[in-house]
Write a protein that holds these residues in place. Sequence first.
Motif, mmCIF file in Angstrom:
data_model
loop_
_atom_site.group_PDB
_atom_site.id
_atom_site.type_symbol
_atom_site.label_atom_id
_atom_site.label_comp_id
_atom_site.label_asym_id
_atom_site.label_seq_id
_atom_site.Cartn_x
_atom_site.Cartn_y
_atom_site.Cartn_z
ATOM 1 N N LEU A 19 -16.772 -38.858 -31.698
ATOM 2 C CA LEU A 19 -16.479 -38.774 -30.338
ATOM 3 C C LEU A 19 -16.118 -40.301 -29.906
ATOM 4 N N THR A 20 -16.799 -41.300 -30.583
ATOM 5 C CA THR A 20 -16.447 -42.668 -30.020
ATOM 6 C C THR A 20 -16.125 -43.432 -31.398
ATOM 7 N N GLU A 21 -15.762 -44.833 -30.993
ATOM 8 C CA GLU A 21 -15.611 -45.572 -32.242
ATOM 9 C C GLU A 21 -16.575 -46.634 -32.068
ATOM 10 N N GLU A 22 -17.787 -46.545 -31.459
ATOM 11 C CA GLU A 22 -18.906 -47.368 -31.530
ATOM 12 C C GLU A 22 -19.850 -47.018 -32.647
ATOM 13 N N ASP A 23 -20.816 -47.918 -32.787
ATOM 14 C CA ASP A 23 -21.767 -47.847 -33.907
ATOM 15 C C ASP A 23 -22.990 -47.155 -33.462
ATOM 16 N N ASP A 24 -23.208 -47.080 -32.232
ATOM 17 C CA ASP A 24 -24.334 -46.150 -32.000
ATOM 18 C C ASP A 24 -24.088 -44.698 -31.674
ATOM 19 N N GLU A 25 -25.008 -44.123 -31.717
ATOM 20 C CA GLU A 25 -24.812 -42.716 -31.636
ATOM 21 C C GLU A 25 -24.556 -42.557 -29.871
ATOM 22 N N GLU A 26 -23.918 -41.520 -29.563
ATOM 23 C CA GLU A 26 -23.599 -41.083 -28.357
ATOM 24 C C GLU A 26 -24.391 -39.491 -27.997
ATOM 25 N N ILE A 27 -25.326 -39.666 -27.022
ATOM 26 C CA ILE A 27 -25.935 -38.671 -26.846
ATOM 27 C C ILE A 27 -25.372 -37.874 -25.623
ATOM 28 N N LEU A 28 -24.943 -36.458 -25.749
ATOM 29 C CA LEU A 28 -24.302 -35.686 -24.710
ATOM 30 C C LEU A 28 -25.492 -34.676 -24.278
ATOM 31 N N THR A 29 -25.208 -34.246 -22.920
ATOM 32 C CA THR A 29 -26.042 -33.317 -22.626
ATOM 33 C C THR A 29 -24.865 -32.132 -22.705
ATOM 34 N N PRO A 30 -25.376 -30.727 -22.631
ATOM 35 C CA PRO A 30 -24.304 -29.559 -22.685
ATOM 36 C C PRO A 30 -23.172 -29.762 -21.693
ATOM 37 N N LEU A 212 2.778 -37.905 -10.189
ATOM 38 C CA LEU A 212 3.597 -37.328 -10.713
ATOM 39 C C LEU A 212 4.496 -38.165 -11.590
ATOM 40 N N MET A 213 4.541 -38.146 -12.802
ATOM 41 C CA MET A 213 5.101 -39.126 -13.552
ATOM 42 C C MET A 213 5.717 -38.377 -14.900
ATOM 43 N N ARG A 214 6.722 -39.231 -15.271
ATOM 44 C CA ARG A 214 7.360 -38.659 -16.708
ATOM 45 C C ARG A 214 6.131 -38.855 -17.789
ATOM 46 N N TYR A 215 6.108 -37.837 -18.674
ATOM 47 C CA TYR A 215 5.111 -37.637 -19.667
ATOM 48 C C TYR A 215 5.367 -38.964 -20.762
ATOM 49 N N ARG A 216 6.406 -39.026 -20.977
ATOM 50 C CA ARG A 216 6.438 -40.062 -22.133
ATOM 51 C C ARG A 216 5.936 -41.385 -21.600
ATOM 52 N N THR A 217 5.841 -41.662 -20.255
ATOM 53 C CA THR A 217 5.421 -42.951 -19.761
ATOM 54 C C THR A 217 3.751 -43.234 -19.901
ATOM 55 N N ILE A 218 3.347 -41.944 -19.784
ATOM 56 C CA ILE A 218 1.707 -41.926 -19.636
ATOM 57 C C ILE A 218 1.029 -41.394 -20.752
ATOM 58 N N ALA A 219 1.935 -41.095 -21.631
ATOM 59 C CA ALA A 219 1.505 -40.240 -23.056
ATOM 60 C C ALA A 219 0.259 -41.277 -23.712
ATOM 61 N N PRO A 220 0.538 -42.480 -23.776
ATOM 62 C CA PRO A 220 -0.549 -43.255 -24.398
ATOM 63 C C PRO A 220 -1.817 -43.206 -23.687
ATOM 64 N N LEU A 221 -1.494 -43.272 -22.352
ATOM 65 C CA LEU A 221 -2.870 -43.255 -21.361
ATOM 66 C C LEU A 221 -3.540 -41.960 -21.684
ATOM 67 N N VAL A 222 -2.946 -40.777 -21.968
ATOM 68 C CA VAL A 222 -3.554 -39.606 -22.088
ATOM 69 C C VAL A 222 -4.382 -39.401 -23.498
ATOM 70 N N ALA A 223 -3.703 -39.982 -24.372
ATOM 71 C CA ALA A 223 -4.403 -40.262 -25.504
ATOM 72 C C ALA A 223 -5.585 -41.068 -25.613
ATOM 73 N N SER A 224 -5.623 -42.092 -24.849
ATOM 74 C CA SER A 224 -6.747 -42.848 -24.565
ATOM 75 C C SER A 224 -7.896 -42.607 -23.886
ATOM 76 N N GLY A 225 -7.455 -41.360 -22.887
ATOM 77 C CA GLY A 225 -8.285 -40.999 -21.801
ATOM 78 C C GLY A 225 -8.436 -41.791 -20.672
ATOM 79 N N ALA A 226 -7.530 -42.467 -20.350
ATOM 80 C CA ALA A 226 -7.476 -43.141 -19.177
ATOM 81 C C ALA A 226 -7.002 -42.504 -17.993
ATOM 82 N N VAL A 227 -6.046 -41.328 -18.326
ATOM 83 C CA VAL A 227 -5.511 -40.516 -17.220
ATOM 84 C C VAL A 227 -5.836 -39.159 -17.571
ATOM 85 N N GLN A 228 -5.986 -38.045 -16.607
ATOM 86 C CA GLN A 228 -6.253 -36.810 -16.881
ATOM 87 C C GLN A 228 -5.194 -35.930 -16.366
ATOM 88 N N LEU A 229 -4.712 -35.053 -16.955
ATOM 89 C CA LEU A 229 -3.510 -34.185 -16.853
ATOM 90 C C LEU A 229 -4.149 -33.288 -15.934
#
Length: 230
Positions: A19-30, A212-229
């Motif tokens: 789920l992450t690129e970090e070396d430590d474990e990520e603990i998630l609650t349900p 409200l933006m063109r998807y092509r513009t914000i596609a990298p931000l969606v992939a990185s998790g910086a924005v939420q559709l």
Amino acid sequence: MAATEEELEPELELEADSLTEEDDEEILTPAQLIHKLEEAWLNEKFSPDLLECKSEIVECVMEQLDHMEKNLQRAKKGDLKITVHRMEMERIRYVLSSYLRSRLRKIEKFFPHILEKERSRPETVSSFLSAQEVAFAKEYASNCESHLKNLALKRMPPNLQALDVIKSVAKPNLDSFVFLRVKEKQENVLVEPETGDQREYTVDLEEGSQHLMRYRTIAPLVASGAVQLI
């Protein structure tokens, strides 16, 4: 999640490379895990393109559902908590199945382009499809080709029997507009002009703002998790 009893909602320990690129474990609650699933579901639902498969999240949610089902079987009959948890489980199952169905619909609609992207992917780059989705896409493409040949192409003159599937199937419309909510502030986001007489310009996206933006513009931000559709 709606319910928070420890016997029904133990913490899940997920390895960092899932789920992450970090070396430590990520603990998630349900509750955090389901939130990640809902984010992936909404992004996939409103994105015109097929996004990276969240296989690790899907597997963890399915394991959590199995764990909750076993706990419910051990609960006392007539306990009101059983009904509440059962309703929550059905809600989670709906989100999970809707997420997977959205991906399958896109694979069926854009399978030539998806398979071409998969074939041209460097070995050092992770696939955006799960192993099951790759198999499904290949089988669907083979079935479509066989059906078309048997139905029409073999009855046509030899010079017309060739078929370029890539050109015959539309690509995802990356220029369509989508609504989004900003999770992390972004500065100097390049926006392409709407008409030929306009120039490119940059905008700052403030955290919590909606656009409200063109998807092509914000596609990298969606992939990185910086924005939420949305």
